[in-house]
Write a protein that holds these residues in place. Structure first.
Motif, short mmCIF file in Angstrom:
data_model
loop_
_atom_site.label_atom_id
_atom_site.label_comp_id
_atom_site.label_asym_id
_atom_site.label_seq_id
_atom_site.Cartn_x
_atom_site.Cartn_y
_atom_site.Cartn_z
N CYS A 121 75.56 55.65 44.18
CA CYS A 121 74.43 55.58 43.25
C CYS A 121 73.95 54.14 43.09
CB CYS A 121 74.83 56.16 41.91
SG CYS A 121 73.48 56.20 40.73
N GLN A 122 72.65 53.94 43.28
CA GLN A 122 72.07 52.60 43.11
C GLN A 122 71.55 52.38 41.69
OE1 GLN A 122 72.07 50.33 45.55
NE2 GLN A 122 72.95 51.71 47.07
N GLU A 123 71.27 53.45 40.99
CA GLU A 123 70.60 53.37 39.68
C GLU A 123 71.61 53.54 38.55
OE1 GLU A 123 67.90 56.55 40.11
OE2 GLU A 123 66.66 55.54 41.60
N THR A 124 72.48 52.55 38.39
CA THR A 124 73.47 52.59 37.31
C THR A 124 73.87 51.18 36.91
OG1 THR A 124 75.75 53.18 36.77
CG2 THR A 124 75.24 52.95 39.09
N VAL A 125 74.02 50.96 35.61
CA VAL A 125 74.46 49.64 35.14
C VAL A 125 75.90 49.36 35.52
CG1 VAL A 125 72.83 49.58 33.22
CG2 VAL A 125 75.12 50.56 32.87
N LEU A 126 76.61 50.39 35.99
CA LEU A 126 77.99 50.19 36.44
C LEU A 126 78.05 49.13 37.54
CD1 LEU A 126 80.98 51.08 36.38
CD2 LEU A 126 80.39 52.84 38.08
N ASN A 127 76.97 48.98 38.28
CA ASN A 127 76.95 48.05 39.41
C ASN A 127 77.06 46.59 38.97
OD1 ASN A 127 76.66 50.26 41.05
ND2 ASN A 127 74.43 50.08 41.23
N ASP A 128 76.78 46.29 37.70
CA ASP A 128 76.96 44.91 37.24
C ASP A 128 77.87 44.86 36.01
OD1 ASP A 128 75.29 45.90 35.29
OD2 ASP A 128 73.57 44.66 35.83
N ARG A 129 78.96 45.62 36.11
CA ARG A 129 79.94 45.65 35.04
C ARG A 129 81.36 45.40 35.57
NH1 ARG A 129 75.96 45.77 32.38
NH2 ARG A 129 75.47 47.04 30.56
N TYR A 130 82.12 44.69 34.74
CA TYR A 130 83.57 44.71 34.87
C TYR A 130 84.04 45.66 33.77
CZ TYR A 130 82.83 40.20 37.27
OH TYR A 130 82.40 39.21 38.12
N VAL A 131 84.62 46.77 34.14
CA VAL A 131 85.03 47.77 33.15
C VAL A 131 86.54 47.68 32.94
CG1 VAL A 131 85.06 50.22 32.54
CG2 VAL A 131 83.14 49.27 33.84
N TRP A 132 86.93 47.20 31.77
CA TRP A 132 88.35 47.06 31.41
C TRP A 132 88.74 48.30 30.61
CZ3 TRP A 132 91.19 42.01 31.24
CH2 TRP A 132 92.49 42.16 30.73
N VAL A 133 89.56 49.16 31.20
CA VAL A 133 90.01 50.38 30.52
C VAL A 133 91.38 50.08 29.92
CG1 VAL A 133 90.40 52.85 30.70
CG2 VAL A 133 88.79 51.72 32.26
N SER A 134 91.46 49.96 28.59
CA SER A 134 92.70 49.51 27.95
C SER A 134 93.63 50.67 27.60
CB SER A 134 92.38 48.71 26.69
OG SER A 134 91.75 49.51 25.73
N ASP A 135 94.92 50.34 27.57
CA ASP A 135 95.97 51.25 27.08
C ASP A 135 95.92 52.64 27.73
OD1 ASP A 135 96.97 49.32 25.23
OD2 ASP A 135 95.28 49.77 23.92
N ILE A 136 95.90 52.65 29.05
CA ILE A 136 95.92 53.94 29.76
C ILE A 136 97.33 54.52 29.69
CG2 ILE A 136 95.53 55.11 31.96
CD1 ILE A 136 93.67 52.82 32.74
N PRO A 137 97.50 55.72 29.11
CA PRO A 137 98.85 56.30 29.03
C PRO A 137 99.37 56.68 30.41
CG PRO A 137 97.21 57.87 28.26
CD PRO A 137 96.48 56.58 28.50
#
Length: 361
Positions: free
Chosen positions: A100-116
């Motif tokens: 997908c080209q049309e998503t703000v995910l492309n310029d994000r660092y996504v930190w997913v905290s406390d994954i069980p």
């Protein structure tokens, strides 16, 4: 204290910089952190600042691990309604988002905290498949924060691993305590021992180390009671309660090890100093038997017990003060040899004398 830890402790700072380097370099991470991350807010702020300098167009976003499946959650959060409408069942979320080209995910660092633990594999599978399907664009970067040493149990292509405990050790925590001790109410001669004692007892929790070092003499006078009071009255930087599970006996054992490390060398220094000062008198009294039934043939082999025996017999002409000093060092040696803690008073006297009594004097 937070700045001392993350900016002045070399390995702690290097760990932070490695996270930035990997993420800015386009690599997703499986990041293993302790349950109590030292000053986590400062940690995240520093990473955010450095990532912004490395790549100004990308934004770090920290999210709590959601209840939803990873792909479904990311689609809903990072894609507009019209983009979400293009998704068709039969294609995985990871495949769709990767292309997908049309998503703000492309310029994000996504930190997913406390994954069980039970969700780690699903997140790893999603990120790995997402990375594999990225086409003609810069991908979003995922930093998966896990605990309980999940790094050693999980691995996935396209996701690099980095662990706090594997990069930061006991010496780094001692170095932090040593730096922090310069601001305490302790006498200078006590600060190295204070740092060692706190690091030994509280080293699993760097923030607790900071509080106990700041207590200074209060900690040295009553270590276990001081920690109990801290856990009852104070909270960590994230608002959570301090947790300390060691028993009084375990604390005493760790303190004994710290005393052994610092006091035994001083006792040996004193023995050698005493032998050098009264070498001729000791040599004239030899041979004598030591406590194990062996004969002491040269002054250098005379232990404190031998020296005390010669003093009491009148073979070494010492002053009353020197006699008391010899008794103090012999008592300290015997107490530690039998795994007993020295009193604070005894400890202070010996540490204060320090290296003033050495064989080179």
């Amino acid at each position: 204290m937070d700045q001392i830890w993350w900016n002045h402790i070399i390995k702690a700072h290097a760990f932070l910089e490695n996270i930035v380097k990997e993420a800015a370099g386009g690599h997703s991470l499986l990041l293993t952190l302790p349950d109590s991350v030292p000053w986590k807010s400062t940690f995240l702020d520093l990473i955010r600042e450095q990532l912004l300098m490395e790549n100004p167009k990308n934004k770090l976003e920290v999210i709590e691990c959601p209840e939803e499946e990873p792909g479904e959650f990311i689609l809903q959060k990072y894609c507009k309604r019209e983009t979400r409408a293009k998704y068709r069942y039969g294609v995985s979320y990871a495949q769709f988002l990767g292309k997908c080209q049309e998503t703000v995910l492309n310029d994000r660092y996504v930190w997913v905290s406390d994954i069980p633990d039970e969700k780690v594999t699903k997140w790893l599978d999603f990120v790995s498949e997402y990375q594999k399907n990225v086409q003609d664009k810069t991908p979003g970067i995922f930093i998966l924060e896990v605990h309980n040493d999940a790094m050693n149990r999980k691995s996935k292509k396209g996701v690099r691993s980095l662990g706090f405990e594997q990069n930061i050790g006991a010496y780094d925590k001692y170095a932090f305590c040593a730096l922090a001790s310069s601001e305490t109410n302790c006498k200078e001669f006590l600060r190295p021992y204070l740092a060692e004692a706190v690091a030994s007892v509280c080293g699993d929790d760097v923030e607790l180390c900071a509080v106990c070092v700041a207590k200074g003499m209060e900690f040295l006078n009553a270590p276990y009671e001081t920690i109990q009071k801290v856990t009852e009255d104070l909270v960590r930087s994230d608002g959570e309660r301090y947790c300390f599970s060691k028993s009084q006996e375990e604390v005493d054992t760790l303190l004994w090890e710290a005393q052994l490390k610092y006091v035994f060398p001083l006792v040996e220094n004193y023995r050698r100093y005493f032998v050098k000062k009264y070498y001729a008198f000791i040599k004239a009294a030899l041979p004598i038997n030591n406590g194990y039934g062996d004969q002491v043939m040269v002054p250098e082999e005379a232990e404190l017990g031998n020296l005390m025996y010669l003093v009491e017999r009148g073979g070494i002409p010492v002053s009353a003060e020197e006699s008391m000093e010899l008794k103090r060092y012999r008592k300290a040696r015997n107490e530690l040899a039998h795994m007993n803690l020295l009193s604070n008073e005894e400890l202070c006297v010996i540490l204060k004398a320090g290296k003033h009594k050495t064989a080179s004097d």
